[in-house]
Write a protein that holds these residues in place. Structure first.
Motif: not given
Length: 135
Positions: A99-101
């Motif tokens: 996932r992003q971040n």
């Protein structure tokens, strides 16, 4: 726990599907803690309320970081052994992007709980064993 949470979802997939299980690479680390250790930490804090500042914050963690891949692999191995089914070949690590971040390693500090006298009693391996017995 809710079957949308990671561990119950994963166990459900391992037990009910004969389809592949797509996962991230699993290199992110997590602090897996068994529910009995969580409950004992809460009980300790409640029993020591008079010794704790009115506003206190505790990181509730075993203090042991495990990669998701190692956790999933051990879970699959123990289910395979106990249920005589094939799971490990169905684990497809690396097919799902992070996932992003994505947090790769949480920053935890359970020293406040340790100072109160708490310590985890259930290892990741023992916790996995106990969870499987419930299914």
């Amino acid at each position: 726990d809710d079957t949308r949470k990671f561990v119950p979802w994963l166990i459900k997939k391992m037990l009910s599907d004969d389809q592949d299980i797509e996962l991230t690479s699993g290199l992110q680390k997590r602090d897996f803690i068994y529910i009995d250790d969580v409950v004992s930490a809460y009980e300790l804090v409640i029993n020591k309320l008079t010794q704790i500042d009115s506003w206190s914050e505790f990181d509730l963690a075993s203090g042991t970081l495990t990669t998701v891949k190692d956790f999933v692999s051990e879970l699959a191995d123990k289910i395979e052994t106990s249920k005589s089914i094939s799971i490990l070949p169905r684990l497809l690590f690396g097919l799902v992007p992070y996932r992003q971040n994505e947090m790769m390693e949480p920053l935890i500090n359970n020293s406040e709980l340790i100072d109160l006298g708490w310590y985890p009693k259930v290892s990741v391996s023992e916790g996995i064993k106990r969870v499987i017995e419930q299914y």
